[in-house]
Write a protein that holds these residues in place. Structure first.
Motif, PDB file in Angstrom:
ATOM      1  N   VAL A   3      37.112   9.093  -9.730  1.00  0.00           N
ATOM      2  CA  VAL A   3      35.674   9.038  -9.446  1.00  0.00           C
ATOM      3  C   VAL A   3      35.003  10.137 -10.266  1.00  0.00           C
ATOM      4  O   VAL A   3      35.217  11.321 -10.025  1.00  0.00           O
ATOM      5  CB  VAL A   3      35.403   9.218  -7.944  1.00  0.00           C
ATOM      6  CG1 VAL A   3      33.897   9.306  -7.673  1.00  0.00           C
ATOM      7  CG2 VAL A   3      36.008   8.058  -7.157  1.00  0.00           C
ATOM      8  N   ASN A  26      28.964   6.433  -8.296  1.00  0.00           N
ATOM      9  CA  ASN A  26      28.224   6.031  -7.097  1.00  0.00           C
ATOM     10  C   ASN A  26      26.739   5.800  -7.331  1.00  0.00           C
ATOM     11  O   ASN A  26      26.059   5.307  -6.442  1.00  0.00           O
ATOM     12  CB  ASN A  26      28.462   7.016  -5.949  1.00  0.00           C
ATOM     13  CG  ASN A  26      27.777   8.330  -6.169  1.00  0.00           C
ATOM     14  OD1 ASN A  26      27.632   8.768  -7.322  1.00  0.00           O
ATOM     15  ND2 ASN A  26      27.350   8.981  -5.096  1.00  0.00           N
ATOM     16  N   ILE A  47      30.728   2.332  -6.653  1.00  0.00           N
ATOM     17  CA  ILE A  47      31.251   2.601  -5.307  1.00  0.00           C
ATOM     18  C   ILE A  47      30.156   3.090  -4.363  1.00  0.00           C
ATOM     19  O   ILE A  47      30.404   3.270  -3.178  1.00  0.00           O
ATOM     20  CB  ILE A  47      32.412   3.626  -5.356  1.00  0.00           C
ATOM     21  CG1 ILE A  47      31.950   4.951  -5.972  1.00  0.00           C
ATOM     22  CG2 ILE A  47      33.588   3.062  -6.142  1.00  0.00           C
ATOM     23  CD1 ILE A  47      33.019   6.056  -5.933  1.00  0.00           C
ATOM     24  N   MET A 129      36.452  -2.739   1.069  1.00  0.00           N
ATOM     25  CA  MET A 129      36.376  -1.298   0.816  1.00  0.00           C
ATOM     26  C   MET A 129      35.875  -0.597   2.072  1.00  0.00           C
ATOM     27  O   MET A 129      35.067  -1.167   2.815  1.00  0.00           O
ATOM     28  CB  MET A 129      35.402  -1.051  -0.346  1.00  0.00           C
ATOM     29  CG  MET A 129      35.289   0.390  -0.780  1.00  0.00           C
ATOM     30  SD  MET A 129      34.044   1.343   0.096  1.00  0.00           S
ATOM     31  CE  MET A 129      32.855   1.639  -1.193  1.00  0.00           C
ATOM     32  N   ILE A 131      34.932   3.627   3.686  1.00  0.00           N
ATOM     33  CA  ILE A 131      34.907   5.088   3.591  1.00  0.00           C
ATOM     34  C   ILE A 131      35.144   5.610   5.003  1.00  0.00           C
ATOM     35  O   ILE A 131      34.377   5.292   5.919  1.00  0.00           O
ATOM     36  CB  ILE A 131      33.546   5.599   3.072  1.00  0.00           C
ATOM     37  CG1 ILE A 131      33.179   4.916   1.747  1.00  0.00           C
ATOM     38  CG2 ILE A 131      33.558   7.118   2.930  1.00  0.00           C
ATOM     39  CD1 ILE A 131      31.752   5.209   1.282  1.00  0.00           C
ATOM     40  N   MET A 171      40.280   8.780  -0.172  1.00  0.00           N
ATOM     41  CA  MET A 171      39.634   9.665  -1.130  1.00  0.00           C
ATOM     42  C   MET A 171      40.486  10.942  -1.211  1.00  0.00           C
ATOM     43  O   MET A 171      41.592  10.976  -0.682  1.00  0.00           O
ATOM     44  CB  MET A 171      38.196   9.973  -0.705  1.00  0.00           C
ATOM     45  CG  MET A 171      37.501   8.745  -0.142  1.00  0.00           C
ATOM     46  SD  MET A 171      35.709   8.732   0.041  1.00  0.00           S
ATOM     47  CE  MET A 171      35.219  10.406   0.239  1.00  0.00           C
ATOM     48  N   SER A 172      39.954  11.990  -1.834  1.00  0.00           N
ATOM     49  CA  SER A 172      40.780  13.192  -2.040  1.00  0.00           C
ATOM     50  C   SER A 172      41.371  13.724  -0.740  1.00  0.00           C
ATOM     51  O   SER A 172      42.519  14.163  -0.710  1.00  0.00           O
ATOM     52  CB  SER A 172      39.950  14.301  -2.701  1.00  0.00           C
ATOM     53  OG  SER A 172      39.597  13.923  -4.009  1.00  0.00           O
ATOM     54  N   VAL A 188      39.529   8.772  -6.127  1.00  0.00           N
ATOM     55  CA  VAL A 188      39.780  10.210  -6.078  1.00  0.00           C
ATOM     56  C   VAL A 188      38.906  10.960  -7.082  1.00  0.00           C
ATOM     57  O   VAL A 188      38.985  10.715  -8.281  1.00  0.00           O
ATOM     58  CB  VAL A 188      41.271  10.501  -6.338  1.00  0.00           C
ATOM     59  CG1 VAL A 188      41.529  11.993  -6.286  1.00  0.00           C
ATOM     60  CG2 VAL A 188      42.139   9.779  -5.310  1.00  0.00           C
ATOM     61  N   GLY A 189      38.056  11.832  -6.555  1.00  0.00           N
ATOM     62  CA  GLY A 189      37.195  12.652  -7.401  1.00  0.00           C
ATOM     63  C   GLY A 189      37.651  14.093  -7.440  1.00  0.00           C
ATOM     64  O   GLY A 189      38.312  14.543  -8.386  1.00  0.00           O
ATOM     65  N   SER A 190      37.319  14.839  -6.398  1.00  0.00           N
ATOM     66  CA  SER A 190      37.524  16.299  -6.442  1.00  0.00           C
ATOM     67  C   SER A 190      38.990  16.704  -6.596  1.00  0.00           C
ATOM     68  O   SER A 190      39.278  17.729  -7.221  1.00  0.00           O
ATOM     69  CB  SER A 190      36.908  16.955  -5.206  1.00  0.00           C
ATOM     70  OG  SER A 190      37.285  16.286  -4.033  1.00  0.00           O
ATOM     71  N   ARG A 196      32.810  19.290  -6.751  1.00  0.00           N
ATOM     72  CA  ARG A 196      31.555  18.964  -7.448  1.00  0.00           C
ATOM     73  C   ARG A 196      30.532  20.066  -7.213  1.00  0.00           C
ATOM     74  O   ARG A 196      30.443  20.612  -6.122  1.00  0.00           O
ATOM     75  CB  ARG A 196      30.995  17.624  -6.929  1.00  0.00           C
ATOM     76  CG  ARG A 196      31.720  16.425  -7.472  1.00  0.00           C
ATOM     77  CD  ARG A 196      31.152  15.142  -6.909  1.00  0.00           C
ATOM     78  NE  ARG A 196      31.439  14.983  -5.493  1.00  0.00           N
ATOM     79  CZ  ARG A 196      32.555  14.468  -5.006  1.00  0.00           C
ATOM     80  NH1 ARG A 196      33.510  14.069  -5.823  1.00  0.00           N
ATOM     81  NH2 ARG A 196      32.756  14.359  -3.719  1.00  0.00           N
TER      82      ARG A 196
END
Ligand SMILES: *Cc1c(COP(=O)(O)O)cnc(C)c1O
Length: 197
Positions: A3, A26, A47, A129, A131, A171-172, A188-190, A196
């Motif tokens: 992400v 996003n 997303i 999907m 969250i 997610m992370s 997966v972002g962070s 961020r």
């Protein structure tokens, strides 16, 4: 799926060169701006929540939209995909953790949304999907949410006779629980890029 939201185009290029050929964003405008600056071929996936007035850009600028949460949005996406003569992949966003702060239909509303989606000739429904609610110290909340999404998918696949192969969850902070509960796609972002700003 990495992400890359809030990170620059170089983060996307870095992923592509590392062999990660799809990225999640996003916000429509942020992704559109970045796309012009990324020379590599990657599949961009949306997303984040998609507003009706951005639905056309959703179709033209993303390979898949993971955040479809209303019949109205489905109709718009189907129409714009038809006009552009493309087929677009979608995931239906389900608020499987019943978190008031999250978008997505309820588990109970999911069959009706799937029925509407399967009636859209220019859309391909890949799966669901979710969250999970953000509960730092209690991973069992996320786990229950993921298990619920998988059970919902299994039930709908049976009922409608469609495979719905993709379960985008994790997610992370909760990807381990998601994988254990059957996730096929973690976002997966962070954990990849750092916190961020
Ligand atoms: C930002 C975002 C992610 C990634 O979050 P991290 O905790 O940084 O891994 C995943 N899914 C959605 C829908 C997001 O908006």
């Amino acid at each position: 799926m990495p992400v890359t939201k809030t990170w620059g185009p170089e983060a996307v290029s870095w992923c592509a060169r590392a062999g990660l050929k799809r990225v999640g964003e996003n916000r429509v405008q942020e992704a559109v701006d970045k796309q012009e600056q990324v020379p590599e071929q990657v599949a961009w996936e949306l997303i984040g929540h998609l507003q009706s007035n951005k639905a056309r850009q959703g179709v033209t600028h993303f390979a898949r939209i993971q955040s479809v949460d209303s019949a109205k949005l489905l109709r718009l996406l189907d129409r714009y995909a038809g006009e552009a003569r493309v087929k677009r992949a979608v995931l239906l966003q389900v608020n499987a953790g019943e978190d008031p702060a999250k978008y997505g239909v309820t588990v109970e509303q999911t069959p009706a949304l799937l029925e509407a989606a399967l009636g859209c000739e220019n859309l391909i429904v890949d799966g669901l999907m979710t969250i999970a609610p953000l509960e730092m110290d209690d991973r069992s909340v996320a786990r229950r949410c993921f298990a619920r999404l998988r059970e919902t998918r299994d039930r709908l696949a049976e009922q409608f006779g469609v495979p719905l192969p993709v379960l985008s969850m994790g997610m992370s902070g909760d990807w381990r629980e998601a994988v254990e509960e059957g996730s096929t796609l973690i976002r997966v972002g962070s954990a990849l890029f750092g916190q961020r700003g």
